[in-house]
Design an enzyme around this catalytic site. Structure first.
Site: not given
Lengths: 375, 375
Positions: B111, B183, B207
Site C-alpha cells: 500500500w 495511512d 477493517k
C-alpha cells in the site's frame, strides 16, 4: 404487476425523498436475512471479502441482469464505482478529452451545470454549451432543433432527468454520429432506453437502482482518448482503464451497495423489467400531474407539460407559508419527503420505481383536500 | 470485556478475512432492526435522505464518538469520504504539494508502494523514499535511525500497519517538526494513538471501523497548500476544502456505510474504548504468534518479531501444498479466510477488533493439531 402492499408488518411511511429513496420491501427483507450470514456462509454480507466466490457471483449476476434489462451491447463495459455522479462529472472529461478537443454540454439543470464546472477544469479543452434552459428557470428541456452542436466534439453530454427542476427528456436527443454521454442518475432503469445510441452512461444508484455509495458506468472503450502522457498524470482510480482491466475490483469496492443493487436488479427482472416499470411510473406520474392540473389556481407545476418528469414532480403553492403547511400536514398523514430541493423551494414528489401506486393515490387525495381547505 | 459469545442464534464462522472483515454482532443486529425503519421513522436506513435530521444526527454522533475515542484535537477536521485509501493516495499529494515541493515516503509494503505511485503523478513535485524494506521482503518496519528524511518536506507519509506482509509500527515515527501523514486503514481504532502528532490520518473503514464504502480522513487544514491555480484544475470532489466546507455532504455520502461505522463507534465506546481494544487485540495476537513459535520447524512467521502486526498475522508452512491443505481443513472447521494475499501466498490470520478471542483459541488448537499430523 408491481407489488404495492407492504409484505412486512413494520410501519412504513410513503417516502417521496429524491434520493436516497424508497427501495423495494422485498429487497430490504432479503438483505435483512443475509446481514449476519450470506446464505449458509456464516459470514454476513457486510463482512465478506470482495475476493470471495460469493461476492464474485453477486457482481457477475448484477452485471448480467443489468445487461439483460437494458439490452447493453457486448462492446460496452459495465463498471461499479464509487464517488457518485459527481465524480463522473470529472472522470468523463478526464478520460474522453485530449488537448485541443471540444465537448458539447446540454445544460438542463443544476447537475448539468456542475458537470460543466468540472469539465472546464480540464486544461486545453473547450467546453461548448450546446443548449441551456437556465434563462427559463430550467422549466423545459430543449428540442433537437435547438441544439447548437459542434461539428466534431469528442462527445455531447446531457442529463436525462433533472431531479431538482422536475424535467425529463422523453427522447434520446439526435446528435448524429457524435458520441453521446448521459448522466442517467435519476431515471436509470425507470424505462426502456435505446442504450446502443450511447457511448457512456453513468448513474448513481440511489434513485431507482439501489442505495447511495455505488455508481454504475456503461461505456464503449473506443471513446477513451486519454494519451499516455495524460494517463501518467491521472490518478489510477480516475482512469476508466484501471477499472476495466480489474473488472471493478482494482481496490475494495462498496460491497454492500453493490449487493443491494444486485437485489434490486433481480427484483426488476422478476417484476416485468423496464417496460413494466415505465408503465407503473407513468401511471403514478399521470395521477399526480392530474391533481396539479385539477386546481390550476392553487397548484402550479414547475415544468412545462412536454418536459414533465415521471420521476420528480415539482410544484408550487400560492405562498411559501402554504408550502410549509402542506409539507407539515402531509408528513402527519404519512407522506414524507415532499419539500422541494433546498436551492429552489416549493414541493417535490419523487416517485421512483419502488414507490408504490398507493402512495401516489394517497398524495392525490391529500392534494385535493388541501386545495379545498386552503384554495 | 469484549463480547465473545454469539448473541444471535445464527450460525457464524470465525472470519479471518483481511477486509472487508468481521463486524461486532451487536452492530449487525441493530442494523437489521433498522433496515425497514430507522427507529420509528417508517423509512429504512438505506432509504433515508442524507439531508434528513435523522442522518445528520448519525453523522454528528459518529464524529463526536470518533473525537472522544481518539482524542482528536479541535483543530483537526473529520471527514467521511468515498474511494477508499486508494483515493487518498492521490488526494494527499494533490492537496498538500505545491510545485517544487518534496514529500517523504516510508515504504513498508504494497500500500505504501501504491501511495508512492500516485504521488509521483503530481507534476513538479519530488517524491523522496525516506526508507524502504522492500529488499527485505517487507519483513520489518524501519527504526527511526534508518529514516533518511528530507530537511523540509511538505510531509512524511507512512503506513501504520501492512495487511499483506503482517508488519506494524509499534511507535509513531519521530519525524521532528515535519508534518506527518499516515495511512491507518488497517489498524485504525485498534489501539490508542497520539493523534496530536499527525497532520493527516486516513483510513478505509473496512477493517476495524465498519464496512467497505467509507473512508475517514482527519486533517489539520493548515497543511493544505493547494494554490488557487492548482485548485482551479482539481476536481471539486478531490479538494479537501470542498468536503470541509460542506461537512462531508457536498454530494450524496455513502449513508449506510457511515451508519454502520457510527454503530461500530458506539460499540467501541460501550466496550472500553481503545485501551480495551488494544488489550483484546494483543491477547489474540500473542496466542497465535505463540502457536507459530511453538512449531518453529513447521510454521514460519513472515514478519520479524519486533515488527509483528497485531492485526494481520502472516506465516508459511513447509510447502504451498501444505498451506492449501491447511486452509482447506481449517475452513471445514469453521475457520474461514486464512489464505494469504494472492500476491504473496502463505497464510494470514486477520484478527481485528471485532474478531473474538474464541476464534484465536480455536485457530491455535487447530495449528497445534495440524503441525502434529503433518510436521
Amino acid at each position: 404487476m408491481i407489488p404495492s402492499a407492504a409484505p412486512s408488518a413494520i410501519h412504513r411511511v410513503f417516502n417521496f425523498s429524491a434520493g436516497p429513496a424508497v427501495l423495494p420491501e422485498d429487497v430490504l427483507l432479503e438483505a435483512r436475512e443475509n446481514l449476519l450470514s450470506l446464505g449458509k456462509s456464516g459470514i454476513g454480507i457486510l463482512e465478506i471479502s470482495h475476493r470471495s466466490k460469493e461476492f464474485e457471483a453477486i457482481l457477475a449476476e448484477a452485471e448480467a441482469n443489468l445487461r439483460t434489462l437494458l439490452g447493453i451491447p457486448k462492446d460496452m463495459v459495465v463498471l461499479f464505482l464509487q464517488g457518485g455522479a459527481s465524480l463522473q462529472f470529472s472522470m468523463v472529461p478526464m478520460n474522453l478529452l485530449c488537448p485541443g478537443d471540444t465537448a458539447d454540454y446540454v445544460v438542463t439543470g443544476e447537475w448539468g451545470k456542475r458537470a460543466v464546472v468540472e469539465a472546464k477544469r480540464i486544461e486545453q479543452a473547450q467546453i461548448h454549451i450546446a443548449a441551456s434552459s437556465e434563462n427559463e428557470a430550467f422549466r423545459r428541456v430543449p428540442t433537437d432543433g435547438e441544439l447548437q452542436l459542434s461539428a466534431r466534439p469528442a462527445y455531447v453530454h446531457y442529463t436525462t432527468n433533472n431531479t431538482i427542476f422536475g424535467t425529463q427528456f422523453h427522447r434520446v436527443p439526435d446528435v448524429g454520429s457524435r458520441p453521446l454521454v448521459a448522466d442517467m442518475s435519476s431515471d436509470f432503469l425507470s424505462r426502456p432506453v435505446d442504450i446502443g445510441r450511447f457511448s457512456v452512461v453513468y448513474a448513481g444508484a440511489q434513485k431507482n437502482a439501489g442505495p447511495a455509495g455505488v455508481t454504475m458506468v456503461l461505456l464503449r472503450p473506443e471513446v477513451l482518448r486519454l494519451s499516455a502522457v495524460q494517463a501518467e498524470r491521472l490518478p489510477m482510480l480516475l482512469n476508466y482503464r484501471t477499472h476495466i482491466e480489474h473488472k471493478s475490483l482494482y481496490n475494495t469496492p462498496p460491497v454492500f451497495a453493490i449487493y443491494i443493487t444486485h437485489l434490486v436488479l433481480r427484483w426488476l427482472v422478476r417484476n416485468g423489467g423496464l417496460p413494466a416499470m415505465a408503465q407503473h411510473n407513468q401511471t403514478k406520474a399521470d395521477l399526480i400531474y392530474r391533481a396539479i392540473d385539477a386546481a390550476p389556481g392553487f397548484y402550479r407545476g414547475h415544468a412545462q407539460p412536454d418536459s414533465r418528469s415521471q420521476m420528480n414532480i415539482t410544484f408550487r403553492l400560492p405562498t411559501p407559508a402554504l408550502e410549509d403547511e402542506f409539507a407539515k400536514q402531509a408528513k402527519v398523514q404519512g407522506l414524507d419527503g415532499l419539500k422541494g430541493h433546498r436551492s429552489v423551494g416549493g414541493l417535490r414528489a419523487s416517485v421512483y420505481n419502488a414507490f408504490p401506486l398507493a402512495g401516489a393515490e394517497t398524495l392525490c387525495q391529500f392534494m385535493a383536500e388541501f386545495a379545498r381547505q386552503h384554495g
